[in-house]
Design a protein around this motif. Sequence first.
Motif, PDB file in Angstrom:
ATOM      1  N   THR A   9       0.756  -1.188   0.073  1.00 27.09           N
ATOM      2  CA  THR A   9       0.036  -0.028  -0.124  1.00 27.09           C
ATOM      3  C   THR A   9       0.945   1.294  -0.084  1.00 27.09           C
ATOM      4  OG1 THR A   9      -1.726  -1.177   1.054  1.00 27.09           O
ATOM      5  CG2 THR A   9      -1.982   1.059   1.116  1.00 27.09           C
ATOM      6  N   VAL A  10       0.705   2.031  -1.032  1.00 26.99           N
ATOM      7  CA  VAL A  10       1.517   2.992  -1.394  1.00 26.99           C
ATOM      8  C   VAL A  10       1.018   4.519  -0.927  1.00 26.99           C
ATOM      9  CG1 VAL A  10       2.983   4.376  -3.285  1.00 26.99           C
ATOM     10  CG2 VAL A  10       2.848   1.840  -3.164  1.00 26.99           C
ATOM     11  N   ARG A  11       1.726   5.532  -0.424  1.00 25.11           N
ATOM     12  CA  ARG A  11       1.122   6.688  -0.102  1.00 25.11           C
ATOM     13  C   ARG A  11       0.629   7.309  -1.239  1.00 25.11           C
ATOM     14  NH1 ARG A  11       6.181   8.821   3.167  1.00 25.11           N
ATOM     15  NH2 ARG A  11       6.108   7.473   4.798  1.00 25.11           N
ATOM     16  N   PRO A  12      -0.664   8.120  -1.303  1.00 24.10           N
ATOM     17  CA  PRO A  12      -1.029   8.541  -2.488  1.00 24.10           C
ATOM     18  C   PRO A  12      -0.354   9.394  -3.530  1.00 24.10           C
ATOM     19  CG  PRO A  12      -2.717   8.428  -0.687  1.00 24.10           C
ATOM     20  CD  PRO A  12      -1.351   8.249  -0.169  1.00 24.10           C
ATOM     21  N   GLU A  13       0.688  10.201  -2.711  1.00 24.91           N
ATOM     22  CA  GLU A  13       1.313  10.954  -3.610  1.00 24.91           C
ATOM     23  C   GLU A  13       2.547  10.242  -4.402  1.00 24.91           C
ATOM     24  OE1 GLU A  13       2.980  11.390   0.652  1.00 24.91           O
ATOM     25  OE2 GLU A  13       1.161  11.152  -0.258  1.00 24.91           O
ATOM     26  N   HIS A  14       2.770   8.935  -4.211  1.00 19.21           N
ATOM     27  CA  HIS A  14       3.636   7.874  -4.899  1.00 19.21           C
ATOM     28  C   HIS A  14       3.097   7.127  -5.682  1.00 19.21           C
ATOM     29  CE1 HIS A  14       7.016  10.105  -2.783  1.00 19.21           C
ATOM     30  NE2 HIS A  14       6.421   9.630  -1.505  1.00 19.21           N
ATOM     31  N   ALA A  15       1.825   6.629  -5.836  1.00 21.29           N
ATOM     32  CA  ALA A  15       1.142   5.738  -6.424  1.00 21.29           C
ATOM     33  C   ALA A  15       1.515   5.821  -7.915  1.00 21.29           C
ATOM     34  CB  ALA A  15      -0.413   5.719  -6.268  1.00 21.29           C
ATOM     35  N   ASP A  16       1.228   7.008  -8.324  1.00 22.75           N
ATOM     36  CA  ASP A  16       1.481   7.081  -9.730  1.00 22.75           C
ATOM     37  C   ASP A  16       2.749   6.944 -10.220  1.00 22.75           C
ATOM     38  OD1 ASP A  16      -1.190   7.170 -10.432  1.00 22.75           O
ATOM     39  OD2 ASP A  16      -1.300   9.377 -10.483  1.00 22.75           O
ATOM     40  N   THR A  17       3.939   6.734  -9.616  1.00 24.16           N
ATOM     41  CA  THR A  17       5.253   6.786  -9.791  1.00 24.16           C
ATOM     42  C   THR A  17       5.666   5.540  -9.281  1.00 24.16           C
ATOM     43  OG1 THR A  17       5.966   8.284  -7.990  1.00 24.16           O
ATOM     44  CG2 THR A  17       5.846   9.219 -10.106  1.00 24.16           C
ATOM     45  N   TRP A  18       5.090   4.588  -8.443  1.00 21.82           N
ATOM     46  CA  TRP A  18       5.586   3.368  -7.770  1.00 21.82           C
ATOM     47  C   TRP A  18       6.521   2.563  -8.779  1.00 21.82           C
ATOM     48  CZ3 TRP A  18       6.778   1.882  -3.281  1.00 21.82           C
ATOM     49  CH2 TRP A  18       6.761   0.247  -3.047  1.00 21.82           C
ATOM     50  N   LEU A  19       5.735   2.149 -10.014  1.00 20.01           N
ATOM     51  CA  LEU A  19       6.656   1.439 -11.059  1.00 20.01           C
ATOM     52  C   LEU A  19       7.861   2.039 -11.476  1.00 20.01           C
ATOM     53  CD1 LEU A  19       3.441  -0.140 -12.936  1.00 20.01           C
ATOM     54  CD2 LEU A  19       4.897  -1.065 -10.998  1.00 20.01           C
ATOM     55  N   GLU A  20       7.890   3.233 -11.750  1.00 19.79           N
ATOM     56  CA  GLU A  20       9.163   3.939 -11.915  1.00 19.79           C
ATOM     57  C   GLU A  20       9.996   3.768 -10.896  1.00 19.79           C
ATOM     58  OE1 GLU A  20       8.418   7.987 -13.272  1.00 19.79           O
ATOM     59  OE2 GLU A  20       6.694   7.152 -14.433  1.00 19.79           O
ATOM     60  N   ARG A  21       9.524   4.117  -9.623  1.00 21.54           N
ATOM     61  CA  ARG A  21      10.683   4.011  -8.412  1.00 21.54           C
ATOM     62  C   ARG A  21      11.138   2.483  -8.316  1.00 21.54           C
ATOM     63  NH1 ARG A  21      10.936   6.551  -3.275  1.00 21.54           N
ATOM     64  NH2 ARG A  21       9.656   8.320  -4.051  1.00 21.54           N
ATOM     65  N   GLU A  80      10.317   4.617   1.554  1.00 19.18           N
ATOM     66  CA  GLU A  80      10.182   6.164   1.608  1.00 19.18           C
ATOM     67  C   GLU A  80       8.743   6.451   0.856  1.00 19.18           C
ATOM     68  OE1 GLU A  80      13.405   7.350  -0.901  1.00 19.18           O
ATOM     69  OE2 GLU A  80      14.778   7.100   0.743  1.00 19.18           O
ATOM     70  N   ALA A  81       8.009   5.424   0.221  1.00 22.33           N
ATOM     71  CA  ALA A  81       6.857   5.505  -0.576  1.00 22.33           C
ATOM     72  C   ALA A  81       5.683   4.687  -0.067  1.00 22.33           C
ATOM     73  CB  ALA A  81       7.381   5.254  -1.664  1.00 22.33           C
ATOM     74  N   ILE A  82       5.924   3.735   0.974  1.00 21.06           N
ATOM     75  CA  ILE A  82       4.972   3.156   1.459  1.00 21.06           C
ATOM     76  C   ILE A  82       4.126   3.557   2.575  1.00 21.06           C
ATOM     77  CG2 ILE A  82       5.862   0.711   0.763  1.00 21.06           C
ATOM     78  CD1 ILE A  82       6.584   0.235   3.507  1.00 21.06           C
ATOM     79  N   ALA A  83       2.852   3.474   2.725  1.00 24.56           N
ATOM     80  CA  ALA A  83       1.938   3.783   3.722  1.00 24.56           C
ATOM     81  C   ALA A  83       1.836   2.954   4.748  1.00 24.56           C
ATOM     82  CB  ALA A  83       0.474   4.115   2.935  1.00 24.56           C
ATOM     83  N   GLU A  84       2.068   1.584   4.702  1.00 29.64           N
ATOM     84  CA  GLU A  84       2.249   0.616   5.742  1.00 29.64           C
ATOM     85  C   GLU A  84       3.098  -0.360   5.580  1.00 29.64           C
ATOM     86  OE1 GLU A  84      -1.632  -2.021   4.834  1.00 29.64           O
ATOM     87  OE2 GLU A  84      -2.017   0.071   5.549  1.00 29.64           O
ATOM     88  N   VAL A  85       3.098  -1.266   6.627  1.00 28.60           N
ATOM     89  CA  VAL A  85       4.391  -2.718   6.172  1.00 28.60           C
ATOM     90  C   VAL A  85       3.433  -3.256   5.122  1.00 28.60           C
ATOM     91  CG1 VAL A  85       5.147  -4.581   7.293  1.00 28.60           C
ATOM     92  CG2 VAL A  85       5.030  -2.252   8.652  1.00 28.60           C
ATOM     93  N   PRO A  86       4.166  -3.805   4.216  1.00 27.90           N
ATOM     94  CA  PRO A  86       3.551  -4.728   3.455  1.00 27.90           C
ATOM     95  C   PRO A  86       2.924  -6.289   4.006  1.00 27.90           C
ATOM     96  CG  PRO A  86       5.513  -3.742   2.535  1.00 27.90           C
ATOM     97  CD  PRO A  86       5.460  -3.615   3.811  1.00 27.90           C
TER      98      PRO A  86
END
Length: 109
Positions: A9-21, A80-86
């Motif tokens: 679960t990714v923070r909303p501000e990082h969701a659209d760039t997660w795959l690039e990250r 740096e981009a996750i909202a919670e522990v996977p």
Amino acid sequence: MIFIAVKFTVRPEHADTWLERTAEFTRATRAEPGNLFYEWSRSVDDPHQFVLLEAFASPEAGAAHVNSDHFRAGMETMSEAIAEVPQIINTEIEGDDWSRMAELSPKNA
């Protein structure tokens, strides 16, 4: 094979760039000699959730992955981009690839 499924679960501000990250980590993992597959999907119900399905040929290949430099770098980048522990499922199963589903096939095939 070692089969692993992870929900991130990714923070909303990082969701659209997660795959690039995660692209460099993904490339490096796919290049490992013991990696059988490493596939990302985005949830259709939660745009902030990504699911990773990965497999390694042996426990040794899985250990080599976790002990690699790119694994450590990837964990740092992801943290740096996750909202919670996977959430994770990590298990050893028979086989070395996907099997075909017996209950379903394409019509007219």
